[in-house]
Design a protein around this motif. Structure first.
Motif, PDB file in Angstrom:
ATOM      1  N   ARG A  83       0.360   7.820   2.084  1.00 26.49           N
ATOM      2  CA  ARG A  83      -0.459   9.046   2.019  1.00 26.49           C
ATOM      3  C   ARG A  83       0.613  10.078   1.264  1.00 26.49           C
ATOM      4  O   ARG A  83       0.436  10.631   0.434  1.00 26.49           O
ATOM      5  CB  ARG A  83      -1.183   9.497   2.970  1.00 26.49           C
ATOM      6  CG  ARG A  83      -2.084  10.745   2.555  1.00 26.49           C
ATOM      7  CD  ARG A  83      -3.347  10.468   1.869  1.00 26.49           C
ATOM      8  NE  ARG A  83      -4.290   9.875   2.608  1.00 26.49           N
ATOM      9  CZ  ARG A  83      -4.851   8.680   2.523  1.00 26.49           C
ATOM     10  NH1 ARG A  83      -4.491   8.082   1.326  1.00 26.49           N
ATOM     11  NH2 ARG A  83      -5.478   7.951   3.359  1.00 26.49           N
ATOM     12  N   ARG A 136     -12.507   4.315  -1.316  1.00 29.92           N
ATOM     13  CA  ARG A 136     -11.622   3.308  -1.876  1.00 29.92           C
ATOM     14  C   ARG A 136     -10.219   4.059  -1.968  1.00 29.92           C
ATOM     15  O   ARG A 136      -9.252   3.244  -1.640  1.00 29.92           O
ATOM     16  CB  ARG A 136     -12.138   2.989  -3.242  1.00 29.92           C
ATOM     17  CG  ARG A 136     -11.164   1.844  -3.891  1.00 29.92           C
ATOM     18  CD  ARG A 136     -11.900   1.310  -5.092  1.00 29.92           C
ATOM     19  NE  ARG A 136     -11.780   2.257  -6.173  1.00 29.92           N
ATOM     20  CZ  ARG A 136     -13.051   3.046  -6.552  1.00 29.92           C
ATOM     21  NH1 ARG A 136     -14.148   2.773  -5.950  1.00 29.92           N
ATOM     22  NH2 ARG A 136     -12.738   4.004  -7.660  1.00 29.92           N
ATOM     23  N   TRP A 137     -10.168   5.298  -2.176  1.00 24.07           N
ATOM     24  CA  TRP A 137      -8.801   5.836  -2.480  1.00 24.07           C
ATOM     25  C   TRP A 137      -8.193   5.969  -1.161  1.00 24.07           C
ATOM     26  O   TRP A 137      -7.088   5.726  -1.246  1.00 24.07           O
ATOM     27  CB  TRP A 137      -9.148   7.072  -3.229  1.00 24.07           C
ATOM     28  CG  TRP A 137      -9.139   7.141  -4.697  1.00 24.07           C
ATOM     29  CD1 TRP A 137      -9.084   6.041  -5.438  1.00 24.07           C
ATOM     30  CD2 TRP A 137      -9.456   8.123  -5.592  1.00 24.07           C
ATOM     31  NE1 TRP A 137      -9.298   6.338  -6.986  1.00 24.07           N
ATOM     32  CE2 TRP A 137      -9.574   7.739  -6.732  1.00 24.07           C
ATOM     33  CE3 TRP A 137      -9.918   9.591  -5.269  1.00 24.07           C
ATOM     34  CZ2 TRP A 137     -10.035   8.414  -7.899  1.00 24.07           C
ATOM     35  CZ3 TRP A 137     -10.139  10.216  -6.240  1.00 24.07           C
ATOM     36  CH2 TRP A 137     -10.389   9.897  -7.557  1.00 24.07           C
ATOM     37  N   MET A 182       0.851  -1.100  -0.230  1.00 22.45           N
ATOM     38  CA  MET A 182      -0.135  -0.117   0.011  1.00 22.45           C
ATOM     39  C   MET A 182       0.816   1.292   0.023  1.00 22.45           C
ATOM     40  O   MET A 182       2.051   1.432   0.769  1.00 22.45           O
ATOM     41  CB  MET A 182      -0.756  -0.015   1.041  1.00 22.45           C
ATOM     42  CG  MET A 182      -1.840   1.145   1.430  1.00 22.45           C
ATOM     43  SD  MET A 182      -2.904   1.237   2.877  1.00 22.45           S
ATOM     44  CE  MET A 182      -3.911  -0.330   2.439  1.00 22.45           C
ATOM     45  N   THR A 183       0.604   2.114  -0.898  1.00 22.19           N
ATOM     46  CA  THR A 183       1.130   3.428  -0.990  1.00 22.19           C
ATOM     47  C   THR A 183       0.966   4.534   0.279  1.00 22.19           C
ATOM     48  O   THR A 183      -0.548   4.738   0.430  1.00 22.19           O
ATOM     49  CB  THR A 183       0.979   4.277  -2.237  1.00 22.19           C
ATOM     50  OG1 THR A 183       1.231   3.263  -3.362  1.00 22.19           O
ATOM     51  CG2 THR A 183       1.699   5.495  -2.193  1.00 22.19           C
ATOM     52  N   ALA A 219      -8.547   4.053   1.269  1.00 22.22           N
ATOM     53  CA  ALA A 219      -8.090   2.741   1.904  1.00 22.22           C
ATOM     54  C   ALA A 219      -6.924   1.996   1.230  1.00 22.22           C
ATOM     55  O   ALA A 219      -6.130   1.535   1.802  1.00 22.22           O
ATOM     56  CB  ALA A 219      -9.273   1.861   1.664  1.00 22.22           C
ATOM     57  N   ASN A 220      -6.761   2.446  -0.232  1.00 23.85           N
ATOM     58  CA  ASN A 220      -5.647   1.777  -0.882  1.00 23.85           C
ATOM     59  C   ASN A 220      -4.175   2.721  -1.240  1.00 23.85           C
ATOM     60  O   ASN A 220      -3.446   2.299  -1.776  1.00 23.85           O
ATOM     61  CB  ASN A 220      -6.183   1.230  -2.224  1.00 23.85           C
ATOM     62  CG  ASN A 220      -6.665   2.281  -3.091  1.00 23.85           C
ATOM     63  OD1 ASN A 220      -6.421   3.347  -3.048  1.00 23.85           O
ATOM     64  ND2 ASN A 220      -7.467   1.807  -4.091  1.00 23.85           N
ATOM     65  N   GLY A 221      -4.542   4.109  -0.491  1.00 20.09           N
ATOM     66  CA  GLY A 221      -3.694   4.750  -0.730  1.00 20.09           C
ATOM     67  C   GLY A 221      -3.275   5.469  -2.217  1.00 20.09           C
ATOM     68  O   GLY A 221      -2.085   5.947  -2.418  1.00 20.09           O
ATOM     69  N   ALA A 222      -4.323   5.282  -2.997  1.00 19.67           N
ATOM     70  CA  ALA A 222      -4.128   5.868  -4.453  1.00 19.67           C
ATOM     71  C   ALA A 222      -3.980   6.907  -4.835  1.00 19.67           C
ATOM     72  O   ALA A 222      -3.093   7.301  -5.818  1.00 19.67           O
ATOM     73  CB  ALA A 222      -5.222   5.096  -5.460  1.00 19.67           C
TER      74      ALA A 222
END
Length: 320
Positions: free
Chosen positions: A4, A62-63, A1-2, A65-68
């Protein structure tokens, strides 16, 4: 996971159909301005197109949660908008483009809407127009509501006729609204459109109906893409630099990502640019409804009647 802090993308979610978005220059110019400032810092814009607010809220969750994404840009605010509170609760840095309600805690680039609309109506009145209609964007948007208040307030203060038609920024809605307005017993002599796509479609609809622009009808667009200069006649506009607004938003957002306090800034206001689609109001009595306009009115009324009858039949079938 990326993490923040390391996430290189800035997310923006647009509640539009993909087909409509492809025809609308505004967001291409806005994202271009964002990218111009963000790209040298190693960041990029991640855009998602959704069909409603629930899907948009789901995207932010979603963003987060996944660090997108490392931050988001919020546009097209509505009253009691749930997005600023959600963004803060998710720990996502963000910036609002528009007129938020107080206390969001997010950086903001405000869009001047009231005073430019006052200016737009006043300039048409100065040309002798006393029947000025407006084709709006989606009525739920706060910037639409602000412009509508300014339009109605100015019309009332100047004692002129005001008529509203609600559009959705698409060419189809602009053309349909124009046909309805021109089919009125006493049609407007000027129409203000909430974006350039609807204005250009309105110009085409008026031409098809034999209504001369600007001889019998003046047309004024909000926004000012290059397409306004390519029509015949070129379309007058309340012009503002959308690319520069995107760049300003990116600069303010980068300040937040660098740990500075969120700022609240005002973007440059739209200004009137006169081209070939606005002129003095026609003199004399209201023009008679042409056969083409009358036919369009009958066709439009028939379509609405058929739709209502179909809806009634469907309702009866469901309850029968």
């Amino acid at each position: 996971m990326t993490s923040r802090g390391a996430a290189s993308a800035v997310g923006i979610v647009l509640r539009r159909s993909p087909r409509q978005l492809a025809a609308e220059p505004f967001y291409g110019e806005l994202i271009g301005g964002l990218e111009e400032v963000l790209a040298p810092t190693g960041r990029q814009v991640l855009m998602q197109v959704v069909d409603g607010m629930p899907r948009e809220l789901e995207s932010y969750r979603r963003w987060a949660a996944n660090g997108a994404v490392g931050a988001v840009v919020l546009v097209d605010l509505v009253p009691d908008d749930p997005r600023p509170e959600l963004i803060v609760s998710l720990g996502l840095p963000g910036i609002i483009l528009g007129e938020p309600e107080p206390g969001t805690g997010l950086a903001t680039v405000r869009n001047a809407g009231y005073e430019p609309m006052v200016d737009a109506v006043s300039r048409l009145v100065a040309l002798g127009h006393t029947r000025i209609a407006r084709v709006t964007g989606p009525a739920a948007f706060m910037h639409t509501q602000e412009r509508t208040r300014a339009y109605l307030d100015t019309a009332a203060s100047l004692g002129i006729s005001a008529t509203l038609e609600v559009g959705d920024y698409s060419g189809e809605s602009g053309a349909d609204a124009t046909r309805r307005l021109l089919a009125a017993p006493v049609p407007p002599t000027a129409i203000i459109y909430d974006n350039d796509v609807m204005a250009i479609a309105g110009l085409a609809a008026a031409t098809e109906l034999g209504v001369a622009v600007p001889g019998a009808l003046s047309i004024l667009a909000w926004d000012d893409s290059q397409f306004c200069r390519l029509t015949t006649p070129p379309v007058s506009a309340m012009s503002h630099d959308v690319h520069a607004r995107g760049a300003l938003a990116a600069h303010v957002l980068l300040e937040v990502l660098d740990g500075q306090a969120p700022r609240d800034v005002l973007a440059e206001a739209p200004v009137f640019v006169a081209r070939g689609s606005t002129a003095a109001a026609p003199t004399g009595a209201a023009p008679a409804m042409s056969a083409a306009v009358e036919s369009a009115a009958v066709e439009s009324a028939g379509a609405r009647s058929a739709a209502a009858e179909s809806a009634g039949s469907a309702s009866a079938a469901m309850t029968g």
